[in-house]
Write a protein that holds these residues in place. Structure first.
Motif, PDB file in Angstrom:
ATOM      1  N   SER A  62      -3.754   4.599  -8.067  1.00 45.77           N
ATOM      2  CA  SER A  62      -4.306   4.365  -6.735  1.00 45.77           C
ATOM      3  C   SER A  62      -5.670   3.685  -6.784  1.00 45.77           C
ATOM      4  O   SER A  62      -6.419   3.806  -7.758  1.00 45.77           O
ATOM      5  N   GLN A  63      -5.997   2.971  -5.708  1.00 48.63           N
ATOM      6  CA  GLN A  63      -7.336   2.417  -5.501  1.00 48.63           C
ATOM      7  C   GLN A  63      -8.083   3.185  -4.407  1.00 48.63           C
ATOM      8  O   GLN A  63      -9.234   2.860  -4.105  1.00 48.63           O
ATOM      9  N   ASP A  64      -7.435   4.186  -3.825  1.00 42.92           N
ATOM     10  CA  ASP A  64      -8.010   4.987  -2.754  1.00 42.92           C
ATOM     11  C   ASP A  64      -9.012   5.977  -3.348  1.00 42.92           C
ATOM     12  O   ASP A  64      -8.659   6.808  -4.188  1.00 42.92           O
ATOM     13  N   LEU A  65     -10.270   5.908  -2.912  1.00 40.82           N
ATOM     14  CA  LEU A  65     -11.304   6.766  -3.475  1.00 40.82           C
ATOM     15  C   LEU A  65     -10.991   8.244  -3.277  1.00 40.82           C
ATOM     16  O   LEU A  65     -11.216   9.065  -4.167  1.00 40.82           O
ATOM     17  N   GLY A  66     -10.466   8.591  -2.114  1.00 37.75           N
ATOM     18  CA  GLY A  66     -10.128   9.975  -1.843  1.00 37.75           C
ATOM     19  C   GLY A  66      -9.051  10.485  -2.783  1.00 37.75           C
ATOM     20  O   GLY A  66      -9.150  11.588  -3.326  1.00 37.75           O
ATOM     21  N   GLU A  67      -8.015   9.684  -2.985  1.00 39.55           N
ATOM     22  CA  GLU A  67      -6.948  10.085  -3.899  1.00 39.55           C
ATOM     23  C   GLU A  67      -7.454  10.203  -5.327  1.00 39.55           C
ATOM     24  O   GLU A  67      -7.067  11.115  -6.064  1.00 39.55           O
ATOM     25  N   LEU A  68      -8.319   9.298  -5.725  1.00 34.20           N
ATOM     26  CA  LEU A  68      -8.855   9.313  -7.088  1.00 34.20           C
ATOM     27  C   LEU A  68      -9.708  10.551  -7.338  1.00 34.20           C
ATOM     28  O   LEU A  68      -9.564  11.226  -8.362  1.00 34.20           O
ATOM     29  N   LEU A  95     -15.777  15.833  -2.809  1.00 32.91           N
ATOM     30  CA  LEU A  95     -16.075  14.437  -2.486  1.00 32.91           C
ATOM     31  C   LEU A  95     -14.855  13.708  -1.927  1.00 32.91           C
ATOM     32  O   LEU A  95     -14.986  12.761  -1.150  1.00 32.91           O
ATOM     33  N   ALA A  96     -13.682  14.166  -2.325  1.00 38.13           N
ATOM     34  CA  ALA A  96     -12.459  13.426  -2.016  1.00 38.13           C
ATOM     35  C   ALA A  96     -12.128  13.389  -0.534  1.00 38.13           C
ATOM     36  O   ALA A  96     -11.725  12.340   0.001  1.00 38.13           O
ATOM     37  N   GLU A  97     -12.283  14.509   0.136  1.00 35.71           N
ATOM     38  CA  GLU A  97     -11.689  14.658   1.466  1.00 35.71           C
ATOM     39  C   GLU A  97     -12.156  13.623   2.483  1.00 35.71           C
ATOM     40  O   GLU A  97     -11.339  13.034   3.197  1.00 35.71           O
ATOM     41  N   PRO A  98     -13.457  13.316   2.599  1.00 36.44           N
ATOM     42  CA  PRO A  98     -13.869  12.306   3.582  1.00 36.44           C
ATOM     43  C   PRO A  98     -13.606  10.860   3.130  1.00 36.44           C
ATOM     44  O   PRO A  98     -13.791   9.936   3.922  1.00 36.44           O
ATOM     45  N   LEU A  99     -13.203  10.679   1.878  1.00 31.76           N
ATOM     46  CA  LEU A  99     -13.037   9.321   1.359  1.00 31.76           C
ATOM     47  C   LEU A  99     -11.583   8.864   1.314  1.00 31.76           C
ATOM     48  O   LEU A  99     -11.296   7.750   0.857  1.00 31.76           O
ATOM     49  N   HIS A 100     -10.676   9.683   1.790  1.00 29.83           N
ATOM     50  CA  HIS A 100      -9.268   9.265   1.830  1.00 29.83           C
ATOM     51  C   HIS A 100      -9.107   8.043   2.736  1.00 29.83           C
ATOM     52  O   HIS A 100      -9.656   7.995   3.834  1.00 29.83           O
TER      53      HIS A 100
END
Length: 319
Positions: A62-68, A95-100
């Motif tokens: 993935s390239q999604d910051l939240g998923e990463l 950190l992940a949750e708001p960056l999905h």
């Protein structure tokens, strides 16, 4: 060379630099380890967490910051050891949750991510206290939130780059302040090891975003940073550190947390998974220091399905 702020390359670069930074400063972080128990493993535990994060990102498509960050936090939490290692894994997971849904990091995104990380981190601990990694995280969040509000173009790369020097400076000041916040640190003449470890990780983030070399010179000014290894002598074991992963529903996790509070201290109970299984259960990562390991093991195994369990002797050290 300007740093990366987008997708898997950025997250991998941060974890790669943080791993190198913690390796370089591991011994000093270990020597600072006084609270909650002086067992000289903070550097090792935080390095283990970051290694797990880096390994996870290397395998993520993935390239999604939240998923990463979610994948990294979940992997790190399932392998974490110690207060500092577990709390760092919780922070990264938060950190992940708001960056999905986002592939590029901005100062606004970082502000929201740090807010969620601090909520997750404070709530993971049964008895959170100031003067620890939590205080450093609070200070950094406040600084980023202030800069995000004041930024003329908060979605710009320039705004994110501009905040990083003040983030490191604010974190450094917060680490220095821990010595006066906790009596144990004041008596030992040191700063909090977990807070200092978080500062090291943030120096790596600064280098990731700005493209500059990591600069650890300010660490040399921290009280206790350069104390000799022979200043501490190992004492006999004072109990064990239990680390385990158990599948529970939220009510079961709350009940187990209550029982562990009667059996030991430094209790951390935090969910590894972001979504429940079909039966409503989650995997929970659990940490506790206890002198009653048989009863603790019995309580854990009676609570739910145990996926992993370890009990490692704690060794206190003294000045």
């Amino acid at each position: 060379m300007r740093g990366k702020v987008k997708g898997a390359a950025a997250v991998h670069r941060w974890f790669l630099l943080a791993e190198a930074a913690l390796e370089q400063n591991r011994d000093s972080l270990n020597r600072l380890n006084v609270f909650p128990i002086p067992d000289s493993d903070t550097g090792e535990n935080m390095l283990g967490t970051i290694r797990a994060c880096r390994s996870s990102v290397e395998q993520a498509p993935s390239q999604d910051l939240g998923e990463l960050f979610a994948a990294a936090g979940s992997r790190a939490m399932s392998e974490a050891y110690g207060n500092s290692g577990t709390l760092l894994a919780v922070l990264i997971s938060g950190l992940a949750e708001p960056l999905h849904g986002q592939e590029r990091l901005t100062i606004t995104g970082l502000s929201h991510a740090l807010e969620r990380a601090r909520v997750r981190s404070w709530s993971a601990l049964t008895d959170p206290v100031a003067g620890t990694m939590l205080s450093v995280l609070d200070a950094v969040h406040d600084e980023v939130r202030r800069c995000a509000v004041e930024a003329e173009e908060p979605e710009s790369r320039a705004a994110l780059e501009a905040v990083m020097p003040s983030v490191v400076s604010r974190a450094l000041a917060a680490v220095e302040a821990t010595q006066e916040q906790l009596p144990a640190l004041q008596r030992a003449g040191v700063v909090d090891s977990g807070g200092a470890g978080l500062l090291v990780v943030l120096i790596a983030l600064h280098a990731t975003i700005t493209g500059r070399d990591m600069d650890f010179s300010a660490l040399q000014t921290l009280p206790g940073w350069n104390q000799g290894q022979d200043a501490r002598a190992t004492q006999d074991s004072t109990g064990v550190e239990v680390m385990c992963t158990v599948r529970l529903d939220p009510l079961g996790a709350a009940s187990l947390r209550h029982e562990l509070n009667t059996l030991g201290d430094s209790v951390i109970v935090t969910p590894i998974d972001s979504a429940a299984a079909e039966d409503g259960s989650y995997r929970w990562r659990i940490h506790v220091h206890t002198s009653e390991e048989p009863r603790t093991a019995e309580a854990v195994h009676a609570a739910g399905e145990v996926e992993s369990y370890s009990a490692t002797p704690l060794h206190r050290t003294q000045e």
